[in-house]
Motif scaffolding. Sequence first.
Motif, PDB file in Angstrom:
ATOM      1  N   GLY A   1      56.147 -17.976  39.753  1.00  0.00           N
ATOM      2  CA  GLY A   1      55.305 -19.136  40.015  1.00  0.00           C
ATOM      3  C   GLY A   1      55.065 -19.919  38.750  1.00  0.00           C
ATOM      4  N   THR A   2      54.202 -20.900  38.857  1.00  0.00           N
ATOM      5  CA  THR A   2      53.959 -21.743  37.694  1.00  0.00           C
ATOM      6  C   THR A   2      52.838 -21.185  36.817  1.00  0.00           C
ATOM      7  OG1 THR A   2      52.533 -23.076  39.090  1.00  0.00           O
ATOM      8  CG2 THR A   2      54.778 -23.843  38.789  1.00  0.00           C
ATOM      9  N   THR A   3      52.210 -20.113  37.315  1.00  0.00           N
ATOM     10  CA  THR A   3      51.169 -19.389  36.576  1.00  0.00           C
ATOM     11  C   THR A   3      50.006 -20.284  36.122  1.00  0.00           C
ATOM     12  OG1 THR A   3      52.245 -19.610  34.414  1.00  0.00           O
ATOM     13  CG2 THR A   3      52.877 -17.704  35.742  1.00  0.00           C
ATOM     14  N   VAL A   4      49.720 -21.348  36.878  1.00  0.00           N
ATOM     15  CA  VAL A   4      48.552 -22.171  36.563  1.00  0.00           C
ATOM     16  C   VAL A   4      47.341 -21.530  37.237  1.00  0.00           C
ATOM     17  CG1 VAL A   4      47.472 -24.433  36.822  1.00  0.00           C
ATOM     18  CG2 VAL A   4      49.943 -24.264  36.424  1.00  0.00           C
ATOM     19  N   PRO A   5      46.339 -21.144  36.473  1.00  0.00           N
ATOM     20  CA  PRO A   5      45.176 -20.468  37.072  1.00  0.00           C
ATOM     21  C   PRO A   5      44.509 -21.325  38.144  1.00  0.00           C
ATOM     22  CG  PRO A   5      45.111 -20.326  34.675  1.00  0.00           C
ATOM     23  CD  PRO A   5      46.231 -21.270  35.018  1.00  0.00           C
ATOM     24  N   GLY A   6      44.138 -20.688  39.239  1.00  0.00           N
ATOM     25  CA  GLY A   6      43.424 -21.385  40.304  1.00  0.00           C
ATOM     26  C   GLY A   6      44.328 -22.109  41.285  1.00  0.00           C
ATOM     27  N   ARG A   7      45.634 -22.099  41.003  1.00  0.00           N
ATOM     28  CA  ARG A   7      46.570 -22.795  41.901  1.00  0.00           C
ATOM     29  C   ARG A   7      47.479 -21.801  42.596  1.00  0.00           C
ATOM     30  NH1 ARG A   7      50.736 -26.137  41.221  1.00  0.00           N
ATOM     31  NH2 ARG A   7      50.219 -27.414  42.992  1.00  0.00           N
ATOM     32  N   ILE A   8      47.969 -22.201  43.756  1.00  0.00           N
ATOM     33  CA  ILE A   8      49.073 -21.477  44.369  1.00  0.00           C
ATOM     34  C   ILE A   8      50.044 -22.502  44.936  1.00  0.00           C
ATOM     35  CG2 ILE A   8      47.955 -21.159  46.629  1.00  0.00           C
ATOM     36  CD1 ILE A   8      49.340 -18.182  46.271  1.00  0.00           C
ATOM     37  N   ALA A   9      51.327 -22.273  44.717  1.00  0.00           N
ATOM     38  CA  ALA A   9      52.337 -23.216  45.193  1.00  0.00           C
ATOM     39  C   ALA A   9      52.812 -22.800  46.580  1.00  0.00           C
ATOM     40  CB  ALA A   9      53.510 -23.258  44.223  1.00  0.00           C
ATOM     41  N   LEU A  10      53.065 -23.806  47.399  1.00  0.00           N
ATOM     42  CA  LEU A  10      53.569 -23.574  48.752  1.00  0.00           C
ATOM     43  C   LEU A  10      55.013 -24.055  48.805  1.00  0.00           C
ATOM     44  CD1 LEU A  10      52.985 -22.777  51.711  1.00  0.00           C
ATOM     45  CD2 LEU A  10      52.194 -25.129  52.068  1.00  0.00           C
ATOM     46  N   THR A  11      55.934 -23.172  49.207  1.00  0.00           N
ATOM     47  CA  THR A  11      57.346 -23.552  49.230  1.00  0.00           C
ATOM     48  C   THR A  11      57.986 -23.159  50.555  1.00  0.00           C
ATOM     49  OG1 THR A  11      58.188 -21.462  48.278  1.00  0.00           O
ATOM     50  CG2 THR A  11      57.489 -23.162  46.729  1.00  0.00           C
ATOM     51  N   PHE A  12      58.956 -23.973  50.965  1.00  0.00           N
ATOM     52  CA  PHE A  12      59.710 -23.734  52.202  1.00  0.00           C
ATOM     53  C   PHE A  12      61.199 -23.748  51.878  1.00  0.00           C
ATOM     54  CE2 PHE A  12      55.730 -25.607  53.607  1.00  0.00           C
ATOM     55  CZ  PHE A  12      55.370 -24.799  54.674  1.00  0.00           C
ATOM     56  N   ASP A  13      61.930 -22.795  52.441  1.00  0.00           N
ATOM     57  CA  ASP A  13      63.373 -22.701  52.206  1.00  0.00           C
ATOM     58  C   ASP A  13      64.176 -23.001  53.469  1.00  0.00           C
ATOM     59  OD1 ASP A  13      62.697 -21.838  49.689  1.00  0.00           O
ATOM     60  OD2 ASP A  13      63.796 -19.947  49.806  1.00  0.00           O
ATOM     61  N   ASP A  14      65.445 -23.321  53.254  1.00  0.00           N
ATOM     62  CA  ASP A  14      66.516 -23.343  54.266  1.00  0.00           C
ATOM     63  C   ASP A  14      66.625 -24.625  55.089  1.00  0.00           C
ATOM     64  OD1 ASP A  14      66.938 -20.822  53.332  1.00  0.00           O
ATOM     65  OD2 ASP A  14      66.662 -19.786  55.235  1.00  0.00           O
ATOM     66  N   GLY A  15      65.733 -25.589  54.890  1.00  0.00           N
ATOM     67  CA  GLY A  15      65.843 -26.835  55.632  1.00  0.00           C
ATOM     68  C   GLY A  15      66.765 -27.813  54.926  1.00  0.00           C
ATOM     69  N   PRO A  16      66.748 -29.059  55.358  1.00  0.00           N
ATOM     70  CA  PRO A  16      65.907 -29.568  56.453  1.00  0.00           C
ATOM     71  C   PRO A  16      66.588 -29.406  57.805  1.00  0.00           C
ATOM     72  CG  PRO A  16      67.091 -31.379  55.450  1.00  0.00           C
ATOM     73  CD  PRO A  16      67.498 -30.133  54.701  1.00  0.00           C
ATOM     74  N   ALA A  17      65.767 -29.393  58.867  1.00  0.00           N
ATOM     75  CA  ALA A  17      66.294 -29.333  60.232  1.00  0.00           C
ATOM     76  C   ALA A  17      65.463 -30.250  61.109  1.00  0.00           C
ATOM     77  CB  ALA A  17      66.229 -27.904  60.761  1.00  0.00           C
ATOM     78  N   THR A  18      66.136 -31.001  61.966  1.00  0.00           N
ATOM     79  CA  THR A  18      65.426 -32.032  62.741  1.00  0.00           C
ATOM     80  C   THR A  18      64.459 -31.440  63.764  1.00  0.00           C
ATOM     81  OG1 THR A  18      67.343 -32.110  64.205  1.00  0.00           O
ATOM     82  CG2 THR A  18      67.176 -33.826  62.532  1.00  0.00           C
ATOM     83  N   ASP A  19      64.739 -30.226  64.265  1.00  0.00           N
ATOM     84  CA  ASP A  19      63.828 -29.661  65.266  1.00  0.00           C
ATOM     85  C   ASP A  19      62.546 -29.115  64.638  1.00  0.00           C
ATOM     86  OD1 ASP A  19      65.188 -27.614  63.998  1.00  0.00           O
ATOM     87  OD2 ASP A  19      65.386 -26.361  65.790  1.00  0.00           O
ATOM     88  N   SER A  20      62.628 -28.617  63.419  1.00  0.00           N
ATOM     89  CA  SER A  20      61.474 -27.907  62.846  1.00  0.00           C
ATOM     90  C   SER A  20      60.778 -28.634  61.693  1.00  0.00           C
ATOM     91  CB  SER A  20      61.923 -26.524  62.363  1.00  0.00           C
ATOM     92  OG  SER A  20      63.029 -26.637  61.483  1.00  0.00           O
ATOM     93  N   THR A  21      61.537 -29.144  60.740  1.00  0.00           N
ATOM     94  CA  THR A  21      60.916 -29.698  59.524  1.00  0.00           C
ATOM     95  C   THR A  21      59.858 -30.777  59.808  1.00  0.00           C
ATOM     96  OG1 THR A  21      62.940 -29.181  58.299  1.00  0.00           O
ATOM     97  CG2 THR A  21      61.406 -30.716  57.261  1.00  0.00           C
ATOM     98  N   PRO A  22      60.097 -31.730  60.739  1.00  0.00           N
ATOM     99  CA  PRO A  22      59.059 -32.737  60.986  1.00  0.00           C
ATOM    100  C   PRO A  22      57.736 -32.126  61.466  1.00  0.00           C
ATOM    101  CG  PRO A  22      61.162 -33.468  61.862  1.00  0.00           C
ATOM    102  CD  PRO A  22      61.344 -32.032  61.462  1.00  0.00           C
ATOM    103  N   GLN A  23      57.820 -30.997  62.139  1.00  0.00           N
ATOM    104  CA  GLN A  23      56.581 -30.360  62.611  1.00  0.00           C
ATOM    105  C   GLN A  23      55.795 -29.769  61.441  1.00  0.00           C
ATOM    106  OE1 GLN A  23      56.412 -28.817  66.426  1.00  0.00           O
ATOM    107  NE2 GLN A  23      58.622 -28.819  66.760  1.00  0.00           N
ATOM    108  N   PHE A  24      56.505 -29.259  60.447  1.00  0.00           N
ATOM    109  CA  PHE A  24      55.822 -28.777  59.244  1.00  0.00           C
ATOM    110  C   PHE A  24      55.204 -29.954  58.489  1.00  0.00           C
ATOM    111  CE2 PHE A  24      58.390 -25.165  60.312  1.00  0.00           C
ATOM    112  CZ  PHE A  24      57.620 -24.081  59.914  1.00  0.00           C
ATOM    113  N   LEU A  25      55.925 -31.059  58.437  1.00  0.00           N
ATOM    114  CA  LEU A  25      55.378 -32.236  57.753  1.00  0.00           C
ATOM    115  C   LEU A  25      54.081 -32.693  58.429  1.00  0.00           C
ATOM    116  CD1 LEU A  25      58.636 -34.337  57.121  1.00  0.00           C
ATOM    117  CD2 LEU A  25      57.454 -32.778  55.546  1.00  0.00           C
ATOM    118  N   ARG A  26      54.073 -32.620  59.758  1.00  0.00           N
ATOM    119  CA  ARG A  26      52.866 -33.031  60.501  1.00  0.00           C
ATOM    120  C   ARG A  26      51.675 -32.133  60.159  1.00  0.00           C
ATOM    121  NH1 ARG A  26      51.105 -30.762  64.814  1.00  0.00           N
ATOM    122  NH2 ARG A  26      53.109 -29.776  65.339  1.00  0.00           N
TER     123      ARG A  26
END
Length: 232
Positions: A35-60
């Motif tokens: 991770g970026t090791t910045v105290p108090g933060r956590i990074a959110l990451t998604f792998d394997d996209g993009p896909a038209t059926d799923s990715t827009p729902q995550f964006l929403r």
Amino acid sequence: MKLVLPLAALALAHAGPAAAFLPGPRRALLPGLAGTTVPGRIALTFDDGPATDSTPQFLRVLAEHDVHATFFVLGTEARKVPGLIAEIAAAGHEIGVHGWDHRCLLRKTPARTHRELRATRDLVERLTGTRPRWFRAPYGVFSTGSLVSARALGLRPILWSTWGFDWTEGCTPDSIHRRVSCNLGTGGTILLHDSDVTTGNGAWRATLGALPAILAECRGRGLRIGALGHAD
Ligand SMILES: [Zn+2]
């Protein structure tokens, strides 16, 4: 014997960084990968996209919670849906390089790996106007050649500190939430998947269902959630 030893040494040099896949050795040898090791933060990451059926729902869902994330995309998928790549970036998310395809890098030559990483990086830059900063190898397995190429291409290798096992058959929003919560900590990185391109098992629906609870868990622990390279 004279021939075998150098070959064995070469094989080890090629595969050595794959040990980064293992949480214990990874933390000990390459702490910055988690991770970026910045105290108090956590990074959110998604792998394997993009896909038209799923990715827009995550964006929403991310927009509903006012959270940004880093999407590690595959070149093969990105070139099919250039508009979706632009949409991810326009929503304020970060885009990283996962690879041109999802084959393990240990099965590719250094030259091919370099060509593919450069092609994926350049594709993302062409579609978004922003050059990617991050690189996460498929399966979290970096070859030596991929690390050399990443450095030359200005890509920083990164893995994760906690994951949801959200690609597995039978995973549920609850199982994913519980898994992620086990190692949730300051300065870390959460790995989830916004596409089932590698499995085709529809597991992303469980990930999507788990996302609000995971975001609430982070906030409940006082962690600021965001993309790897953002300061939010
Ligand atoms: Zn992947």
